[in-house]
Design a protein around this motif. Structure first.
Motif, PDB file in Angstrom:
ATOM      1  N   SER A   1       0.848  -1.188   0.000  1.00 44.26           N
ATOM      2  CA  SER A   1       0.000   0.000   0.000  1.00 44.26           C
ATOM      3  C   SER A   1       0.887   1.242   0.000  1.00 44.26           C
ATOM      4  O   SER A   1       1.782   1.369   0.841  1.00 44.26           O
ATOM      5  CB  SER A   1      -0.897  -0.013   1.244  1.00 44.26           C
ATOM      6  OG  SER A   1      -1.616   1.191   1.357  1.00 44.26           O
ATOM      7  N   ALA A   2       0.645   2.144  -0.959  1.00 46.71           N
ATOM      8  CA  ALA A   2       1.412   3.384  -1.054  1.00 46.71           C
ATOM      9  C   ALA A   2       0.449   4.545  -1.240  1.00 46.71           C
ATOM     10  O   ALA A   2      -0.646   4.383  -1.793  1.00 46.71           O
ATOM     11  CB  ALA A   2       2.400   3.322  -2.215  1.00 46.71           C
ATOM     12  N   ARG A   3       0.858   5.709  -0.799  1.00 49.81           N
ATOM     13  CA  ARG A   3      -0.021   6.869  -0.938  1.00 49.81           C
ATOM     14  C   ARG A   3      -0.249   7.239  -2.397  1.00 49.81           C
ATOM     15  O   ARG A   3      -1.362   7.563  -2.801  1.00 49.81           O
ATOM     16  CB  ARG A   3       0.582   8.062  -0.193  1.00 49.81           C
ATOM     17  CG  ARG A   3       0.612   7.907   1.323  1.00 49.81           C
ATOM     18  CD  ARG A   3       1.172   9.150   1.977  1.00 49.81           C
ATOM     19  NE  ARG A   3       1.178   9.031   3.426  1.00 49.81           N
ATOM     20  CZ  ARG A   3       1.594   9.982   4.249  1.00 49.81           C
ATOM     21  NH1 ARG A   3       2.075  11.114   3.754  1.00 49.81           N
ATOM     22  NH2 ARG A   3       1.558   9.793   5.552  1.00 49.81           N
ATOM     23  N   SER A   4       0.808   7.206  -3.198  1.00 49.48           N
ATOM     24  CA  SER A   4       0.727   7.597  -4.605  1.00 49.48           C
ATOM     25  C   SER A   4       1.834   6.888  -5.360  1.00 49.48           C
ATOM     26  O   SER A   4       2.742   6.305  -4.749  1.00 49.48           O
ATOM     27  CB  SER A   4       0.895   9.116  -4.739  1.00 49.48           C
ATOM     28  OG  SER A   4       2.240   9.490  -4.454  1.00 49.48           O
TER      29      SER A   4
ATOM     30  N   ASP B   1       5.291   7.610  -4.214  1.00 48.42           N
ATOM     31  CA  ASP B   1       5.682   7.108  -2.903  1.00 48.42           C
ATOM     32  C   ASP B   1       5.928   5.600  -2.884  1.00 48.42           C
ATOM     33  O   ASP B   1       6.185   5.033  -1.816  1.00 48.42           O
ATOM     34  CB  ASP B   1       4.591   7.447  -1.880  1.00 48.42           C
ATOM     35  CG  ASP B   1       4.409   8.945  -1.704  1.00 48.42           C
ATOM     36  OD1 ASP B   1       5.400   9.630  -1.388  1.00 48.42           O
ATOM     37  OD2 ASP B   1       3.281   9.427  -1.891  1.00 48.42           O
ATOM     38  N   LEU B   2       5.866   4.965  -4.037  1.00 47.15           N
ATOM     39  CA  LEU B   2       6.046   3.513  -4.106  1.00 47.15           C
ATOM     40  C   LEU B   2       7.522   3.161  -4.122  1.00 47.15           C
ATOM     41  O   LEU B   2       8.262   3.566  -5.027  1.00 47.15           O
ATOM     42  CB  LEU B   2       5.360   2.955  -5.354  1.00 47.15           C
ATOM     43  CG  LEU B   2       5.508   1.447  -5.595  1.00 47.15           C
ATOM     44  CD1 LEU B   2       4.857   0.652  -4.469  1.00 47.15           C
ATOM     45  CD2 LEU B   2       4.914   1.071  -6.952  1.00 47.15           C
ATOM     46  N   TYR B   3       7.960   2.402  -3.137  1.00 46.72           N
ATOM     47  CA  TYR B   3       9.346   1.950  -3.082  1.00 46.72           C
ATOM     48  C   TYR B   3       9.603   0.905  -4.168  1.00 46.72           C
ATOM     49  O   TYR B   3       8.732   0.098  -4.493  1.00 46.72           O
ATOM     50  CB  TYR B   3       9.651   1.314  -1.725  1.00 46.72           C
ATOM     51  CG  TYR B   3       9.800   2.268  -0.568  1.00 46.72           C
ATOM     52  CD1 TYR B   3       8.903   3.306  -0.357  1.00 46.72           C
ATOM     53  CD2 TYR B   3      10.842   2.138   0.332  1.00 46.72           C
ATOM     54  CE1 TYR B   3       9.037   4.179   0.723  1.00 46.72           C
ATOM     55  CE2 TYR B   3      10.991   2.996   1.414  1.00 46.72           C
ATOM     56  CZ  TYR B   3      10.079   4.022   1.598  1.00 46.72           C
ATOM     57  OH  TYR B   3      10.210   4.884   2.668  1.00 46.72           O
TER      58      TYR B   3
ATOM     59  N   THR C   1      -3.534   4.642  -1.701  1.00 48.59           N
ATOM     60  CA  THR C   1      -4.513   5.121  -0.734  1.00 48.59           C
ATOM     61  C   THR C   1      -5.001   6.536  -1.008  1.00 48.59           C
ATOM     62  O   THR C   1      -6.100   6.904  -0.590  1.00 48.59           O
ATOM     63  CB  THR C   1      -3.930   5.070   0.687  1.00 48.59           C
ATOM     64  OG1 THR C   1      -2.757   5.897   0.745  1.00 48.59           O
ATOM     65  CG2 THR C   1      -3.571   3.639   1.054  1.00 48.59           C
ATOM     66  N   ARG C   2      -4.193   7.352  -1.697  1.00 44.77           N
ATOM     67  CA  ARG C   2      -4.589   8.743  -1.918  1.00 44.77           C
ATOM     68  C   ARG C   2      -4.666   9.136  -3.385  1.00 44.77           C
ATOM     69  O   ARG C   2      -5.536   9.904  -3.772  1.00 44.77           O
ATOM     70  CB  ARG C   2      -3.620   9.680  -1.191  1.00 44.77           C
ATOM     71  CG  ARG C   2      -3.650   9.505   0.323  1.00 44.77           C
ATOM     72  CD  ARG C   2      -2.859  10.580   1.034  1.00 44.77           C
ATOM     73  NE  ARG C   2      -2.878  10.399   2.477  1.00 44.77           N
ATOM     74  CZ  ARG C   2      -2.267  11.198   3.340  1.00 44.77           C
ATOM     75  NH1 ARG C   2      -1.577  12.251   2.902  1.00 44.77           N
ATOM     76  NH2 ARG C   2      -2.334  10.955   4.637  1.00 44.77           N
TER      77      ARG C   2
ATOM     78  N   ALA D   1      -8.275   4.800  -5.537  1.00 41.68           N
ATOM     79  CA  ALA D   1      -7.493   5.024  -4.325  1.00 41.68           C
ATOM     80  C   ALA D   1      -8.358   4.812  -3.087  1.00 41.68           C
ATOM     81  O   ALA D   1      -9.527   5.211  -3.052  1.00 41.68           O
ATOM     82  CB  ALA D   1      -6.922   6.439  -4.330  1.00 41.68           C
ATOM     83  N   GLY D   2      -7.797   4.166  -2.089  1.00 44.73           N
ATOM     84  CA  GLY D   2      -8.538   3.896  -0.867  1.00 44.73           C
ATOM     85  C   GLY D   2      -7.767   2.955   0.032  1.00 44.73           C
ATOM     86  O   GLY D   2      -6.751   2.373  -0.368  1.00 44.73           O
TER      87      GLY D   2
END
Length: 248
Positions: free
Chosen positions: A161-164, A167-169, A184-185, A195-196
Motif C-alpha cells: 500500500s502506497a499513498r501515490s 511514494d512507491l518503493y 490510498t490517496r 485510491a482507498g
C-alpha cells in the motif's frame, strides 16, 4: 550459543563493525537505499534488520534499526556476499535518517551491528503472504527478492500500500505476477482500483490457507491490516507483525 529460530547467532551479530558505503540511490522523494560492504560477511534471513549507530565529535550517539532490503546473499552475486542494502526513510527532524539520506556518500563508513531478529524472518521455503504499507515494504522486498532469485516466486504473494505512485518503493522492480499495488490517496491513470484503504476484497483472493502472513508498516497500518486479514479468514496465530515507530 543462543540462536534465532532459523539458526542465526545472537552473540556474533551484536558486535559492532564498520561498514563501508559502496553506493547510494534514491527510491522515492523521501527514501534512499545504501549498499554497505561489511568487513565480516554475516548471513542474514529475509526480514531481519541491522542497527546503525552514529557518533558525534562530543561522544553523543544515536542509533536506529533498519530492515535489510536485499535478499540473503548465499550463492548470489547481487548483492555480492558481504554486502547488504538498507533502505532509509527520511523523517522530519530525524537525526539519523536525515544524515543517512542527505549526508552519507560512497566511501563513508557506518557503524553497524546485525543481522537481528527471528520472529519476523522468513526462511524462503514455505508459502507466505506479505502485506506492507509505505516503508513497511522494505523487509518484505527482501523476501520477494529471495523468492525470485531462488526460483520460488510461487511461494509469495505481496500486497503493498502506497499513498501515490511517487511514494512507491522499488517502483520498477516490485511489479510482477506476485505483487498487488494499492494506492490510498492517488492512483495512477488506468489503475484498476480507485485510491482507498486496504479492504477485505484486496486480500481475500490471495489467502491460500496454511501460509505465514507478514505485516509491516506504521502502527495504524499494521493494526488495520491485521483486522482485514482476520476478516478475510486468516488465523491470528499465522500473522506476524512488525511495526515501524516514528523515531528518526
Amino acid at each position: 550459543m543462543s540462536t534465532t529460530p532459523y539458526g542465526t547467532t545472537h552473540r556474533a551479530t551484536l558486535r559492532w563493525q564498520d561498514a563501508v558505503v559502496r553506493s547510494v540511490r534514491d527510491e522515492t522523494r523521501s527514501a534512499r537505499t545504501l549498499r554497505l560492504e561489511l568487513p565480516t560477511a554475516r548471513p542474514h534471513l529475509a526480514g531481519q534488520h541491522y542497527v546503525v549507530r552514529l557518533t558525534a565529535p562530543d561522544g553523543y550517539t544515536a542509533s536506529r534499526s533498519y530492515s535489510v532490503a536485499s535478499a540473503p546473499a548465499d550463492g548470489f552475486d547481487e548483492p555480492p556476499v558481504g554486502h547488504i542494502e538498507l533502505t532509509v526513510e527520511r523523517l522530519a527532524d530525524g537525526e539519523v535518517s536525515g544524515y543517512l539520506c542527505d549526508v552519507v556518500e560512497p566511501g563513508d563508513e557506518l557503524e553497524v551491528r546485525g543481522p537481528i531478529g527471528g520472529f519476523f524472518a522468513w526462511a524462503g521455503t514455505s508459502p507466505a503472504l506479505l502485506v506492507g504499507g509505505g516503508s513497511g515494504v522494505v523487509p518484505l522486498m527482501s523476501m520477494l527478492r529471495q523468492a525470485r532469485l531462488t526460483g520460488r516466486a510461487d511461494l509469495v504473494r505481496l500486497v503493498v500500500s502506497a499513498r501515490s505512485p511517487q511514494d512507491l518503493y522499488y517502483a520498477e522492480e516490485i511489479v510482477g505476477p506476485q505483487t498487488t499495488v494499492l494506492y490510498t490517496r492517488q492512483a495512477p491513470p488506468g489503475a484498476g482500483r480507485a485510491a482507498g484503504r486496504l479492504a477485505v476484497a484486496d486480500l481475500a483472493g490471495l489467502v491460500r490457507g496454511g501460509e505465514d502472513v507478514y505485516v509491516c508498516g506504521s502502527p495504524g497500518f499494521a493494526d488495520a491490516a491485521t483486522a482485514v486479514l482476520v476478516e478475510a479468514g486468516v488465523p491470528v496465530p499465522a500473522i506476524r507483525v512488525e511495526r515501524f515507530g516514528p523515531t528518526g
